[in-house]
Design an enzyme around this catalytic site. Structure first.
Site, mmCIF file in Angstrom:
data_model
loop_
_atom_site.group_PDB
_atom_site.id
_atom_site.type_symbol
_atom_site.label_atom_id
_atom_site.label_comp_id
_atom_site.label_asym_id
_atom_site.label_seq_id
_atom_site.Cartn_x
_atom_site.Cartn_y
_atom_site.Cartn_z
ATOM 1 N N CYS A 2 0.849 -1.191 0.000
ATOM 2 C CA CYS A 2 0.000 0.000 0.000
ATOM 3 C C CYS A 2 0.888 1.245 0.000
ATOM 4 O O CYS A 2 1.858 1.324 0.746
ATOM 5 C CB CYS A 2 -0.953 0.097 1.182
ATOM 6 S SG CYS A 2 -2.155 -1.231 1.222
ATOM 7 N N ARG A 28 4.019 -0.174 -4.648
ATOM 8 C CA ARG A 28 3.696 -0.695 -3.312
ATOM 9 C C ARG A 28 2.328 -1.367 -3.253
ATOM 10 O O ARG A 28 1.979 -1.998 -2.267
ATOM 11 C CB ARG A 28 3.735 0.444 -2.291
ATOM 12 C CG ARG A 28 5.102 1.070 -2.144
ATOM 13 C CD ARG A 28 5.073 2.130 -1.072
ATOM 14 N NE ARG A 28 4.730 1.556 0.205
ATOM 15 C CZ ARG A 28 5.603 1.054 1.058
ATOM 16 N NH1 ARG A 28 6.888 1.069 0.772
ATOM 17 N NH2 ARG A 28 5.224 0.544 2.206
ATOM 18 N N TRP A 85 -2.953 -2.486 -1.783
ATOM 19 C CA TRP A 85 -2.678 -3.911 -1.972
ATOM 20 C C TRP A 85 -3.634 -4.597 -1.008
ATOM 21 O O TRP A 85 -3.501 -4.479 0.200
ATOM 22 C CB TRP A 85 -1.225 -4.217 -1.625
ATOM 23 C CG TRP A 85 -0.836 -5.628 -1.915
ATOM 24 C CD1 TRP A 85 -0.410 -6.125 -3.121
ATOM 25 C CD2 TRP A 85 -0.834 -6.730 -0.997
ATOM 26 N NE1 TRP A 85 -0.148 -7.466 -2.997
ATOM 27 C CE2 TRP A 85 -0.400 -7.871 -1.714
ATOM 28 C CE3 TRP A 85 -1.154 -6.884 0.345
ATOM 29 C CZ2 TRP A 85 -0.275 -9.127 -1.144
ATOM 30 C CZ3 TRP A 85 -1.032 -8.144 0.931
ATOM 31 C CH2 TRP A 85 -0.595 -9.244 0.185
ATOM 32 N N ASN A 111 -2.141 1.765 5.935
ATOM 33 C CA ASN A 111 -1.295 0.684 5.433
ATOM 34 C C ASN A 111 -0.999 -0.209 6.624
ATOM 35 O O ASN A 111 -0.511 0.275 7.635
ATOM 36 C CB ASN A 111 -0.002 1.294 4.860
ATOM 37 C CG ASN A 111 1.046 0.249 4.543
ATOM 38 O OD1 ASN A 111 0.734 -0.930 4.407
ATOM 39 N ND2 ASN A 111 2.286 0.685 4.433
ATOM 40 N N GLY A 112 -1.318 -1.491 6.512
ATOM 41 C CA GLY A 112 -1.047 -2.392 7.629
ATOM 42 C C GLY A 112 -2.241 -3.277 7.913
ATOM 43 O O GLY A 112 -3.133 -3.409 7.081
ATOM 44 N N GLU A 481 15.990 -18.759 -6.303
ATOM 45 C CA GLU A 481 15.743 -17.354 -6.617
ATOM 46 C C GLU A 481 15.306 -17.209 -8.080
ATOM 47 O O GLU A 481 14.414 -16.426 -8.410
ATOM 48 C CB GLU A 481 17.004 -16.514 -6.314
ATOM 49 C CG GLU A 481 17.092 -15.133 -6.949
ATOM 50 C CD GLU A 481 15.900 -14.220 -6.677
ATOM 51 O OE1 GLU A 481 15.057 -14.540 -5.842
ATOM 52 O OE2 GLU A 481 15.812 -13.179 -7.366
ATOM 53 N N LYS A 485 11.975 -15.328 -9.662
ATOM 54 C CA LYS A 485 11.984 -14.333 -10.744
ATOM 55 C C LYS A 485 11.046 -14.763 -11.866
ATOM 56 O O LYS A 485 10.258 -13.973 -12.366
ATOM 57 C CB LYS A 485 13.394 -14.140 -11.339
ATOM 58 C CG LYS A 485 14.368 -13.316 -10.541
ATOM 59 C CD LYS A 485 14.098 -11.847 -10.488
ATOM 60 C CE LYS A 485 13.327 -11.427 -9.273
ATOM 61 N NZ LYS A 485 13.892 -11.545 -7.971
ATOM 62 N N GLU A 488 7.197 -14.649 -10.727
ATOM 63 C CA GLU A 488 6.564 -13.340 -10.550
ATOM 64 C C GLU A 488 6.493 -12.548 -11.843
ATOM 65 O O GLU A 488 5.628 -11.698 -12.007
ATOM 66 C CB GLU A 488 7.177 -12.532 -9.397
ATOM 67 C CG GLU A 488 8.606 -12.115 -9.559
ATOM 68 C CD GLU A 488 9.189 -11.424 -8.325
ATOM 69 O OE1 GLU A 488 8.464 -10.876 -7.490
ATOM 70 O OE2 GLU A 488 10.428 -11.421 -8.206
ATOM 71 N N HIS A 504 15.327 -37.991 -6.655
ATOM 72 C CA HIS A 504 14.536 -38.420 -5.500
ATOM 73 C C HIS A 504 13.056 -38.052 -5.652
ATOM 74 O O HIS A 504 12.314 -38.117 -4.679
ATOM 75 C CB HIS A 504 15.112 -37.806 -4.222
ATOM 76 C CG HIS A 504 16.527 -38.213 -3.968
ATOM 77 N ND1 HIS A 504 16.871 -39.490 -3.595
ATOM 78 C CD2 HIS A 504 17.692 -37.526 -4.089
ATOM 79 C CE1 HIS A 504 18.194 -39.566 -3.467
ATOM 80 N NE2 HIS A 504 18.714 -38.379 -3.771
ATOM 81 N N LYS A 598 5.812 -4.257 -3.720
ATOM 82 C CA LYS A 598 7.263 -4.165 -3.530
ATOM 83 C C LYS A 598 7.688 -4.421 -2.083
ATOM 84 O O LYS A 598 8.613 -5.164 -1.822
ATOM 85 C CB LYS A 598 7.734 -2.779 -3.982
ATOM 86 C CG LYS A 598 9.229 -2.552 -3.836
ATOM 87 C CD LYS A 598 10.001 -3.344 -4.850
ATOM 88 C CE LYS A 598 11.496 -3.159 -4.729
ATOM 89 N NZ LYS A 598 12.208 -4.272 -5.399
#
Ligand code: M6R
Length: 603
Positions: A2, A28, A85, A111-112, A481, A485, A488, A504, A598
């Site tokens: 947010c 954000r 968000w 925000n929160g 990682e 990438k 997303e 395995h 973000k």
């Protein structure tokens, strides 16, 4: 998570400025957005679902009140906005911020997470409050309004904050007051001090007001700020006393925070790795030596981070084992509480974060601090909460990173951990030399021809359903990682595995043409990596090799320089480019992947 932006000052286009500020904060959160504007003794709100993107502020519509922008009415204008968000409630206009009380007396952006909002909502409903949205935010507005019946506006905000369980940053306006009140606990809020008299900005992140000012005041947890025509006042909500704040000058430039000629922030930030690595390495080595010494002396060291920063921490575990022959533990921020019984004043925690505002990592720090642990922060935003609450800070100096997908911050964090591992082994200069050579080779590698070459493979695999990435040693976390990438950016199912683990189980996923990216640096794992890659190829896998050598097993070879212990840094860069190109080819927004934000300031 947010974006919040507000303006108080003499400029007569406050809502337009807020819209532009929100556009700079959209990374954000981009589910919906809205603006509140105080004019003519009323507060007016405009909200929309979707990205604020190219919204032209000429199309602002504050409804039946039909107010015209730019008319001078008050000495100062006040406006605030929010890009959301979604946490509580679906992505709808009703759930978009700002949120009003029914009588339009109080308006709020938030925000929160208000963890105990349901209990408070029931209480307020019993007193007659009617709610229009499913959000926890609307409950905060009503609670303030309820307290206003018996208390001043300032006291009402303060009392409300004391009832909120969870992390928050709020901005509040009241119909009959020409002021704005903001408060925070756990979620970022920064005050920009404007050039005009009584001109202030409030934002979740600095880039929002960088075109106007680089002078800032930081609001810390449990602090409240009030801005009106008399100026700015800060209060400590624990002592209920007014406090003084130092104004700090920020060294970020607006050019760094803008896209310039690049199509997207992500490709700009990938390209910037030509110089960001050098900036990370060429800083004061005293702090690196100091932290290395602390790691050497600690009984136990934990590297902690989330998402990409978490994967960097995992690489750190391998770097320390191989270079410094020292065992360190890695843990995701959200899992850290499981280790609480092993923490004491001889423990060291090294937190890795781009934003320095990730709630899960901040919470891990709180758990550690309660047990006397010494905290080190490796952060990009030097003035972030994490940097301010840590005992030692290593800034990575990557400049503003605005694309949701982390790129340049990742490689700079990897460089710092490599340097720390060498410093811990008594060879900081050896580490520095290795990284200087790596930076020079990255400079040569990042060019349009390299991007075009990777584009060919992106075009070939753009319609696949799944892809896999394998690596061993310090490149195993890089395989994980790489999967983040690719997920997303492309929205294609991607998974990373340790090379030796396929047999395995996951080998069952390979069929004719399944793309598998194999990370094969020249190191002690090369032979095994090649064997694992052959096992995949024998089952029909299409092998994209990332390596300094063109091994026979590769169907498509992406060349990277041979950088020895810093191979994780060079191996992730072609994957960043591939992920970016897949996003563009599949018409996804590379800077704002769906469902993400973000800076993740909720748990
Ligand atoms: O700001 P931080 O580095 O603490 O953020 C942690 C993660 O949320 C972040 O790395 C996330 O995984 C990235 N968007 C991935 O590209």
């Amino acid at each position: 998570m947010c974006g919040i932006f507000a303006y108080h000052g003499p400029k007569k286009n406050a809502p337009e400025m807020v819209i532009e500020g929100l556009k700079r904060l959209e990374y954000r959160g981009y589910d919906s957005w809205g603006v509140a504007y105080k004019k003519g003794g009323e507060i007016h709100v405009h909200k929309e679902v979707g990205k604020i993107g190219d919204f032209d502020s000429k199309n602002l519509n504050f409804g039946s009140s039909n107010i015209s922008l730019g008319e001078v009415e008050d000495q100062y204008e006040i406006s605030m906005g929010h890009s959301r968000w979604a946490t509580h409630g679906k992505v709808t206009e009703e759930n978009a911020h700002p949120h009003f009380t029914e009588d339009k007396n109080i308006v709020i952006v938030h925000n929160g997470i208000f963890a105990n909002y349901l209990e408070v909502k029931k209480e307020l409903e019993a007193k007659g409050s009617k709610f229009e949205s499913d959000t926890d935010t609307e409950v905060i507005a009503h609670l303030i309004n309820d307290y206003c019946k018996k208390h001043s506006f300032e006291e009402a905000v303060d009392k409300t904050c004391k009832r909120i369980e969870g992390r928050y940053a709020i901005l509040v306006m009241k119909k009959d007051r020409s002021c704005i009140i903001a408060a925070r606990k756990g979620s970022p809020l920064i005050i920009g001090v404007g050039k005009e008299e009584n001109e202030f900005f409030i934002a979740s992140d600095i880039p929002a007001f960088l075109p106007y000012t680089n002078q800032v005041n930081y609001l810390d947890d449990n602090q409240l700020v009030q801005i009106d025509k008399t100026g700015i006042k800060f209060f400590d909500m624990e002592t209920n006393k007014e406090i003084e704040k130092r104004t700090i000058e920020i060294d970020w430039t607006i050019e760094e925070a803008e896209k310039g000629d690049f199509a997207h922030f992500m490709i700009k930030e990938i390209t910037e790795q030509k110089s960001t690595l050098t900036r990370a390495i060429n800083q004061d080595t005293n702090i690196i030596e100091e932290v290395a010494e602390a790691i050497k002396n600690a009984e136990n060291t934990y590297f902690v981070g989330c998402g990409t920063a978490g994967k960097v921490g995992m690489v750190g575990e391998y770097l320390f084992a191989n270079i410094a022959k020292k065992h360190v533990n890695f843990c995701f921020g959200s899992e850290f509480s499981n280790y609480k019984h092993f923490l004491n004043d001889k423990t060291l925690m090294v937190c890795i974060s781009q934003s320095g505002e990730t709630a899960d990592t901040l919470e891990a720090i709180e758990i550690a601090k309660e047990r006397g642990v010494t905290i080190v922060a490796i952060v990009n935003v030097e003035t972030s909460t994490m940097a301010r609450i840590s005992d030692m800070v290593i800034p990575i100096k990557a400049g503003p990173e605005k694309a949701v997908a982390s790129t340049k911050a990742t490689t700079s964090q990897l460089a710092i951990l490599t340097l720390l591992a060498y410093a811990c082994d008594g060879g900081i200069n050896k580490g520095k030399q290795l990284l200087i050579n790596t930076a020079a080779q990255i400079n040569d590698m990042l060019n349009p021809r390299y991007e075009e070459y990777i584009l060919k493979i992106a075009e070939k695999i753009m319609h696949v359903e799944s892809m896999y990435i394998i690596g061993r040693g310090s490149n195993y976390p890089i395989a994980l990682e790489a999967a983040i990438k690719l997920q997303e950016l492309s929205y294609i199912h991607a998974e990373g595995f340790a090379g030796g683990e396929l047999k395995h189980g996951p080998l069952a996923l390979i069929s004719e043409g399944t793309p598998v990216i194999s990370l094969v640096p020249n190191d002690e794992n090369t032979k095994e990596m090649i064997s694992n890659t052959i096992e995949i190829k024998s089952r029909g896998g299409y092998i994209i090799g990332i390596s300094p050598e063109n091994h026979e097993v590769f169907d498509y070879w992406i060349s990277v320089p041979d950088t020895h212990e810093s191979s994780p840094i060079v191996n992730i860069i072609p994957i960043q480019i591939l992920a970016y190109q897949l996003a563009v080819l599949r018409k996804n927004d590379p800077d704002k992947p769906r469902n993400l934000a973000k800076s993740v300031t909720v748990k």
